[in-house]
Design an enzyme around this catalytic site. Structure first.
Site, mmCIF file in Angstrom:
data_model
loop_
_atom_site.group_PDB
_atom_site.id
_atom_site.type_symbol
_atom_site.label_atom_id
_atom_site.label_comp_id
_atom_site.label_asym_id
_atom_site.label_seq_id
_atom_site.Cartn_x
_atom_site.Cartn_y
_atom_site.Cartn_z
ATOM 1 N N TRP A 65 -46.030 -48.820 6.424
ATOM 2 C CA TRP A 65 -45.145 -49.001 7.618
ATOM 3 C C TRP A 65 -45.660 -49.295 8.792
ATOM 4 C CZ3 TRP A 65 -46.098 -45.463 11.742
ATOM 5 C CH2 TRP A 65 -47.239 -44.745 11.475
ATOM 6 N N HIS A 120 -44.885 -49.527 13.602
ATOM 7 C CA HIS A 120 -43.810 -49.039 14.614
ATOM 8 C C HIS A 120 -42.812 -50.076 14.777
ATOM 9 C CE1 HIS A 120 -46.195 -45.467 15.988
ATOM 10 N NE2 HIS A 120 -47.375 -46.123 15.541
ATOM 11 N N PHE A 121 -42.872 -51.184 14.197
ATOM 12 C CA PHE A 121 -41.788 -52.352 14.001
ATOM 13 C C PHE A 121 -40.973 -52.106 13.025
ATOM 14 C CE2 PHE A 121 -44.270 -55.525 16.993
ATOM 15 C CZ PHE A 121 -44.409 -54.672 18.055
ATOM 16 N N ASP A 151 -54.536 -60.903 15.430
ATOM 17 C CA ASP A 151 -54.907 -59.692 15.144
ATOM 18 C C ASP A 151 -55.744 -59.753 13.589
ATOM 19 O OD1 ASP A 151 -55.054 -56.946 15.050
ATOM 20 O OD2 ASP A 151 -53.037 -56.572 13.983
#
Length: 430
Positions: free
Chosen positions: A52, A54-55, A201
């Site tokens: 999972w 946050h987007f 990233d």
């Protein structure tokens, strides 16, 4: 020592929660996905949770269209793009990673930017030799919380952080480090040299092996149970009303919206709170699972009430906080030391770069706030301009981590400064 390092690394992460919570299961937020749910008119059937962020949330799914079916299987016109799974069984199952984005407008726009980059990557690598993940499909899925962009990726294996954990944070032999670095540099050379794309990233969590370290945990090799669609989806197709419900594009009917909204909060709670879910071998009497064998008797029991798999990992998967140590790792124990050593000795080190949710082009950048803190380059810390060299800085940090088992830079907050300020002081010294 390994447990202490793992604890320290977890504390240094931005997000340490074991699940995404229920707060964002609302309009504009997550879509409440449950085991056995289907997407794109029944093509993709959810098997378990992978992670999972946050987007978005990410799920292991069965691609019924691209699985191989027996020649004599029964085909029914029930809306399925593949032979009807209740009456026949695939001889080869194709698993995919299904990413379901939050539905708010800015998340949708971010997803569309990611899809643009992923399509450019795929178009330039038709032979799949550039060590970068492949986007297989994308579509929109309507639910009670809005319309969600969904992306379908090839299913890969453990990430490099999981590989490091198998060494008890002692690091890998240098010949293994070199082999991994070769594949990573091949991917970066393609992104930087041919496409002018900056990943922004890069870290161990965003580099995935092509297969699981432990084959027994790989659903492609272990004969893991296969989850059938839940009763509600099965009934939709069997009653011939699938055409009236637009599960991939468009809106739900008014009555369906009412029913789904009433259950959305309960479904969301079930998604994140029930950890005893189906993983490797769910009970077929309660889950509606189907043994992965073409000769097994089909069990059409409902999986609608089956609790959801947590599938959570130990650290971030990407900069938007995605949890889980890799697509195929569901947080299983890694076994005894001798078993880990044996698995490490036989692991396939081919790997791919993943997660382009924060990627950009050298000529079109979306933000100056890039990179996970431990892998953040000096120019970004100091607020200067950045380019492809930012990825190379992160790559060098990863090389050190693979060889030693420890992060090269691990900023900590103090009484008079936070972790970003400490990073700035480190950058100044450098």
């Amino acid at each position: 020592m390994g447990d202490k390092q793992e604890e320290d690394r977890s504390e240094s992460s931005d997000y340490t929660s074991e699940d995404e919570g229920t707060e964002d299961y609302r309009r504009g937020g997550y879509h409440a996905v449950r085991i056995g749910d289907t997407f794109k008119n029944g093509r993709y059937i959810v098997q378990t949770k992978l992670g999972w962020g946050h987007f978005s949330t990410v799920w292991l799914a069965w691609d019924t269209l691209n699985s191989k079916w027996p020649n004599n299987c029964i085909r029914l016109s029930l809306g399925y793009p593949a032979p009807h799974p209740f009456l026949s069984f695939p001889v080869h199952i194709r698993y995919v990673a299904l990413k379901v984005q939050k539905s708010a407008q800015h998340y949708t726009e971010a997803a569309m930017d990611e899809i643009t980059i992923l399509q450019q990557i795929a178009e330039g690598d038709p032979d799949d030799k550039k060590c970068v993940v492949k986007l297989l499909d994308h579509f929109k899925h309507s639910g009670p919380n809005g319309q969600h962009v969904c992306m379908v990726f090839e299913y890969l294996g453990d990430n490099l952080l999981t590989l490091i954990k198998y060494t008890d944070y002692h690091g890998l032999p240098l010949h293994m480090v070199k082999e991994i670095c070769f594949h990573v540099l091949e991917g970066l050379d393609y992104l930087h040299g041919q496409l002018s794309i900056i990943h922004t990233d890069l870290k161990p969590e965003n580099i995935l092996l092509l297969s699981m370290i432990d084959p027994s945990k790989d659903p492609r090799k272990s004969g893991a149970t296969l989850i059938l669609p839940s009763n509600k989806d099965k009934n939709v197709f069997e009653s011939g009303v699938g055409k009236d419900i637009k599960t991939s594009n468009g809106d739900l009917t008014k009555n369906q919206k009412k029913k789904i909204r009433r259950k959305a909060k309960q479904a969301a709670k079930g998604c994140v709170e029930k950890d005893a879910a189906v993983e490797a071998e769910p009970d077929p009497e309660t889950s509606g699972a189907l043994e992965s064998s073409p000769n097994v008797k089909l069990d059409l029991a409902s999986v609608e009430d089956q609790p959801n798999s947590s599938g959570n990992g130990d650290r971030l998967l990407d900069a938007d906080g995605k949890k889980g140590p890799g697509q195929g790792n569901q947080g299983h124990r890694r076994g005894s030391h001798s078993m880990r050593q044996k698995l490490l000795a036989s692991v396939d080190l081919k790997c791919k770069l993943v997660d382009f949710g924060n990627a950009c082009w050298t000529y079109k950048q979306f933000t100056n706030d890039i990179q996970t803190r431990q892998y953040r380059c000096p120019e970004v810390i100091l607020g200067s301009k950045y380019s492809t060299s930012a990825d190379l800085w992160s790559f060098a940090c990863i090389c050190f981590e693979l060889a030693t088992g420890d992060v090269l830079f691990d900023p900590h907050s103090g009484d008079n400064f936070d972790r970003d300020e400490e990073g700035g002081r480190n950058a100044g010294v450098i």
